[in-house]
Enzyme design. Structure first.
Site, PDB file in Angstrom:
ATOM      1  N   LYS A 113      47.835  42.143  37.594  1.00 47.14           N
ATOM      2  CA  LYS A 113      46.746  42.431  38.526  1.00 47.14           C
ATOM      3  C   LYS A 113      46.543  43.941  38.501  1.00 47.14           C
ATOM      4  O   LYS A 113      47.344  44.699  39.039  1.00 47.14           O
ATOM      5  CB  LYS A 113      47.118  41.944  39.929  1.00 47.14           C
ATOM      6  N   TYR A 222      39.125  41.196  32.379  1.00 45.95           N
ATOM      7  CA  TYR A 222      39.926  39.997  32.621  1.00 45.95           C
ATOM      8  C   TYR A 222      39.137  38.705  32.720  1.00 45.95           C
ATOM      9  O   TYR A 222      39.726  37.656  32.909  1.00 45.95           O
ATOM     10  CB  TYR A 222      40.792  40.167  33.865  1.00 45.95           C
ATOM     11  N   LYS A 309      51.908  38.765  44.519  1.00 41.36           N
ATOM     12  CA  LYS A 309      52.048  40.191  44.830  1.00 41.36           C
ATOM     13  C   LYS A 309      53.487  40.668  44.661  1.00 41.36           C
ATOM     14  O   LYS A 309      54.406  40.050  45.199  1.00 41.36           O
ATOM     15  CB  LYS A 309      51.619  40.443  46.283  1.00 41.36           C
ATOM     16  N   CYS A 403      54.866  80.474  60.995  1.00 42.24           N
ATOM     17  CA  CYS A 403      54.871  80.381  59.538  1.00 42.24           C
ATOM     18  C   CYS A 403      56.280  80.617  58.998  1.00 42.24           C
ATOM     19  O   CYS A 403      56.916  81.607  59.339  1.00 42.24           O
ATOM     20  CB  CYS A 403      53.905  81.410  58.955  1.00 42.24           C
ATOM     21  N   CYS A 406      56.166  84.121  56.933  1.00 46.80           N
ATOM     22  CA  CYS A 406      55.888  85.444  57.498  1.00 46.80           C
ATOM     23  C   CYS A 406      56.081  85.485  59.012  1.00 46.80           C
ATOM     24  O   CYS A 406      55.941  86.534  59.634  1.00 46.80           O
ATOM     25  CB  CYS A 406      54.476  85.890  57.134  1.00 46.80           C
ATOM     26  N   CYS A 421      48.455  79.158  58.634  1.00 46.13           N
ATOM     27  CA  CYS A 421      48.999  80.473  58.956  1.00 46.13           C
ATOM     28  C   CYS A 421      47.828  81.447  58.831  1.00 46.13           C
ATOM     29  O   CYS A 421      47.244  81.579  57.765  1.00 46.13           O
ATOM     30  CB  CYS A 421      50.099  80.851  57.967  1.00 46.13           C
ATOM     31  N   CYS A 427      50.919  87.355  54.333  1.00 50.91           N
ATOM     32  CA  CYS A 427      51.798  86.214  54.109  1.00 50.91           C
ATOM     33  C   CYS A 427      51.933  86.013  52.600  1.00 50.91           C
ATOM     34  O   CYS A 427      50.954  85.729  51.912  1.00 50.91           O
ATOM     35  CB  CYS A 427      51.174  84.991  54.791  1.00 50.91           C
TER      36      CYS A 427
HETATM   37  P1  AMP Z   1      41.827  40.689  46.153  1.00 52.29           P
HETATM   38  O1  AMP Z   1      41.022  41.950  46.161  1.00 52.29           O
HETATM   39  O2  AMP Z   1      43.221  40.864  46.628  1.00 52.29           O
HETATM   40  O3  AMP Z   1      41.102  39.526  46.722  1.00 52.29           O
HETATM   41  O4  AMP Z   1      42.035  40.339  44.603  1.00 52.29           O
HETATM   42  C1  AMP Z   1      40.951  40.028  43.794  1.00 52.29           C
HETATM   43  C2  AMP Z   1      40.684  41.194  42.889  1.00 52.29           C
HETATM   44  O5  AMP Z   1      41.769  41.397  42.005  1.00 52.29           O
HETATM   45  C3  AMP Z   1      39.528  40.941  41.985  1.00 52.29           C
HETATM   46  O6  AMP Z   1      38.324  41.244  42.600  1.00 52.29           O
HETATM   47  C4  AMP Z   1      39.806  41.882  40.854  1.00 52.29           C
HETATM   48  O7  AMP Z   1      39.156  43.118  41.108  1.00 52.29           O
HETATM   49  C5  AMP Z   1      41.289  42.174  40.928  1.00 52.29           C
HETATM   50  N1  AMP Z   1      42.003  41.872  39.689  1.00 52.29           N
HETATM   51  C6  AMP Z   1      42.835  42.719  39.076  1.00 52.29           C
HETATM   52  N2  AMP Z   1      43.357  42.187  37.973  1.00 52.29           N
HETATM   53  C7  AMP Z   1      42.827  40.964  37.848  1.00 52.29           C
HETATM   54  C8  AMP Z   1      42.988  39.931  36.890  1.00 52.29           C
HETATM   55  N3  AMP Z   1      43.808  40.051  35.844  1.00 52.29           N
HETATM   56  N4  AMP Z   1      42.277  38.791  37.080  1.00 52.29           N
HETATM   57  C9  AMP Z   1      41.455  38.640  38.146  1.00 52.29           C
HETATM   58  N5  AMP Z   1      41.277  39.605  39.090  1.00 52.29           N
HETATM   59  C10 AMP Z   1      41.962  40.741  38.943  1.00 52.29           C
HETATM   60 ZN    ZN Z   2      52.416  83.048  56.861  1.00 47.56          ZN
END
Ligand code: AMP
Ligand code: ZN
Length: 665
Positions: A113, A222, A309, A403, A406, A421, A427
């Site tokens: 991502k 992507y 994530k 400061c 100084c 400052c 300074c």
């Molecule tokens: P979110 O903003 O958390 O809803 O995640 C969606 C966003 O992830 C999408 O709008 C893309 O901009 C981003 N993104 C980044 N990498 C990818 C990927 N490999 N495939 C799809 N979306 C991606």
């Molecule tokens: Zn100073």
């Protein structure tokens, strides 16, 4: 070969080199040779305006201004992604889609991502025509001109792809480029950008595409969006897209099960720290496009994809001391000095606390165990305090009142996040910081003199401000540490040579607060000499385009100060350029003052950029779209029909290139 053939051949060749360099990372020509060819093409295009093509490699440098970005409704909605945080989440998702599809035979693609700003690129007949931000998913902003400057994005596709399609991707700012940008900002006395993601997305909405072109942005793709079913799987379509010139990262992989997906996730959770850009997770997609169709979308996101994530890298460690740094403008930055700790592959000893509000908000105290996190920032951030480990005798942090360099009492004006400052002239880090800024590359660009030498010269009592540089003698320098006759002479020569630096750079070099490179250019152009600028009052200053109250006040503060005025007088006496040169002046008038002018079509006697420059040099403003406020339109050949109708409806005058040239003569 006809001129047209020559132009087409050059474009093709330059496109190929851009592709080799920016997509394959494998240049097959030197920068120098590339520039020569680009110049050759530029010249041919200027001489043959009928061959103009917005997708020519010459258009990559930008220069067009977008005053307001058009809102465009996406042909295909840009969805968000559902998030997952654990193996269980992924298994739940798998169960859901298996049930809907009635099969356990599902293959997945795993992609990183990419952490940036989403973009939708439209191609028609193999040519790039439009770029739109995600916006709210239904409609976004058109940022075509800015996107065209990103050199890894193909403007013309190498082979036949599907005729009309959209390419989705992420505009990112790789870490190395981001860090360089920040180093430069710090050098200019500006606050560094917080992280690559926001900086990338902010870049898309800059009005001046020339500025966008300067930023080292990249675009990772992507998704291919098309109604044509040329490909059976997502993976195949991405591989095809890569072949046609798109930068599709090689990190993508196929997985046959969630276990294989997790292998991918776990290995990238470690390897991601070696990537040249940031990633905050993995995106898992059902590979079969037919299965994707069957699964469809919820109101928010595709059912056939899910994001996983990564946990943000955080460690805890003890805060030993808070110290304060003084910048050249006197701005104070509090720094957390930490018990050294391993974080994301480096040993962290210091973290930024930004300003006193931040310290108050987190209630950080010396002796606390703090959570430290590393994003794309140059130095890590303190995210919070582990209160359970707070020593019983802990005392709230009292922000520095004086400061550290100084001893002067610090001040903070309303609306400023930072303390300052005020001892500008007494300074040490402010004094040497100003001289270091003065000699820096983008300012007076003085060769043979570096930051450490400035410190040394100051310590030896040889310089106290930048005017003193011009009084230095070789004999005074030779005895200094690490100096010899040759290096001393180089330094003196370098200083003398700075007398040729044009006024706008000198103005930037003076280090007036909030007067960065661009503002300096604007002020130089408007006021034409330092005397005019220093005599200007508040109203005159803010009447200048893009000059706000903050800058105006800062200029007034500078010009009020006797010491500054004395320094300027000295600079004058040494022959520093404190006004616009005759040469520059010759082409400048106020003939077009107050006029908003639209340029449209193809021109013969001047290039579009020359025309725009001529408008600005004569006091006019170039605007990109026709409105009631437009004073007149300079039209060349092939003015767009929609513009023509709009101009006629609004009753706006249309003049020819010749009329315009006569007007400014
Ligand atoms: P979110 O903003 O958390 O809803 O995640 C969606 C966003 O992830 C999408 O709008 C893309 O901009 C981003 N993104 C980044 N990498 C990818 C990927 N490999 N495939 C799809 N979306 C991606
Ligand atoms: Zn100073």
């Amino acid at each position: 070969m006809t001129v047209e053939e020559k132009v087409l051949a050059l474009r093709e060749e330059l496109n190929k080199h851009n592709y080799n360099y920016y997509v394959l990372d494998n240049a097959t020509i030197s920068d120098y040779e590339f520039d020569i060819k680009l110049k050759e093409l530029e010249k041919l295009e200027v001489d043959n305006p009928n061959l103009f093509d917005p997708n020519s490699p010459t258009q990559r440098v930008g220069g067009q201004i977008t005053k307001s970005f058009n809102t465009i409704t996406h042909k295909n909605r840009m969805y968000s992604l559902d998030n997952s945080y654990s193996k269980e989440d992924l298994l739940d998702w798998e169960k859901r889609i298996q049930k809907m599809l009635g099969t356990t035979d599902i293959e997945y693609t795993c992609e990183l991502k990419y952490d940036g700003a989403s973009i939708n690129l439209t191609y028609e007949n193999g040519k790039f025509v439009r770029a739109v931000t995600r916006g709210d998913g239904v409609q976004g902003d058109e940022v075509t001109t800015n996107i065209r400057t990103i050199k890894s994005i193909p403007l013309i596709l190498s082979e036949d792809f599907v005729a009309d399609f959209e390419m989705r991707g992420e505009i990112i700012l790789p870490l190395e480029g981001f860090n360089l940008m920040n180093e430069e900002r710090v050098l200019n006395g500006e606050e560094p950008y917080r992280n690559p993601r926001n900086t990338a997305s902010g870049s898309l909405k800059l009005q001046d595409s020339g500025e966008v072109a300067k930023r080292p942005l990249d675009c990772l793709l992507y998704q291919v969006v098309t109604n044509e079913r040329k490909y059976k799987t997502h993976f195949e379509s991405l591989e095809a897209a890569r072949k046609f010139g798109f930068k599709v990262p090689h990190t993508i992989e196929l997985a046959k099960s969630i276990d294989e997906v997790l292998d991918f996730v776990n290995s990238w959770d470690v390897k991601r720290h070696d990537l040249p850009y940031e990633t905050d997770g993995v995106v898992i997609k059902v590979n079969s496009l037919q299965q994707q169709d069957e699964l469809g979308y919820t109101s928010k996101s595709p059912r056939w994809a899910i994001a996983y994530k990564f946990k943000a890298e955080q460690v805890s460690t003890v805060l030993n001391e808070i110290t304060y740094q003084v910048g050249r403008t006197g701005a104070i930055t509090p720094v957390a000095n930490l018990e050294p700790v391993h974080l994301a592959g480096t040993i962290v000893k210091r973290a930024s606390l930004h300003n006193s509000d931040q310290i108050e908000k987190l209630d950080v105290r010396v002796g606390d165990t703090v959570y430290v996190e590393k994003g794309g920032e140059i130095i890590p951030k303190i995210m919070g305090v582990d209160l359970s480990l707070r020593p019983s005798d802990s005392e709230p942090t009292l922000y520095a009142t004086h400061c550290p360099e100084c001893g002067t009492e610090l001040v903070r004006t309303d609306g400023d996040a930072k303390h300052y400052c005020p001892n500008e002239f007494g300074c040490a880090p402010q004094i040497t910081g100003r001289i270091q800024h003065y000699i820096s590359r983008k300012a007076m660009d003085i060769d043979g003199l570096g930051g450490e030498t400035v410190d040394l010269l100051y310590k030896e009592g040889l310089v106290e401000n930048y005017a003193d540089l011009y009084e230095l003698k070789v004999e005074q320098i030779i005895p200094l540490e690490r100096m010899a006759e040759k290096s001393a002479q180089n330094m003196i020569d370098g200083i003398a040579k700075s007398k040729e630096i044009p006024f706008e750079k000198v103005l930037f070099a003076l280090g007036i607060r909030f007067v960065g490179e661009t503002v300096a250019k604007k002020l130089a152009k408007h006021f034409k000499s330092i005397d005019n600028l220093l005599n200007a009052n508040f109203d005159t200053l803010i009447s200048v385009d893009e000059i706000g109250e903050k800058i105006a006040e800062s200029v007034l503060n500078f010009s009020k100060d006797e010491k500054n005025l004395a320094t300027i007088e000295r600079l004058k006496s040494y022959g520093i350029q404190l006004e616009i040169s005759q040469e520059q002046l010759q082409n400048q008038t106020n003939k077009l003052e107050g006029k908003a002018i639209v340029v449209s079509g193809v021109f013969h006697q001047m290039s579009r950029n020359e025309l725009k420059k001529a408008i600005e040099d004569n006091g006019g403003k170039v605007s990109s779209s026709i409105s009631k406020k437009t004073s007149f339109i300079v039209a060349g050949d092939n003015m767009g029909p929609s513009k023509l109708t709009k101009a006629q409806n609004l009753g706006i005058d249309i003049i020819s290139e010749e009329d315009f040239i006569n007007m400014i003569k």
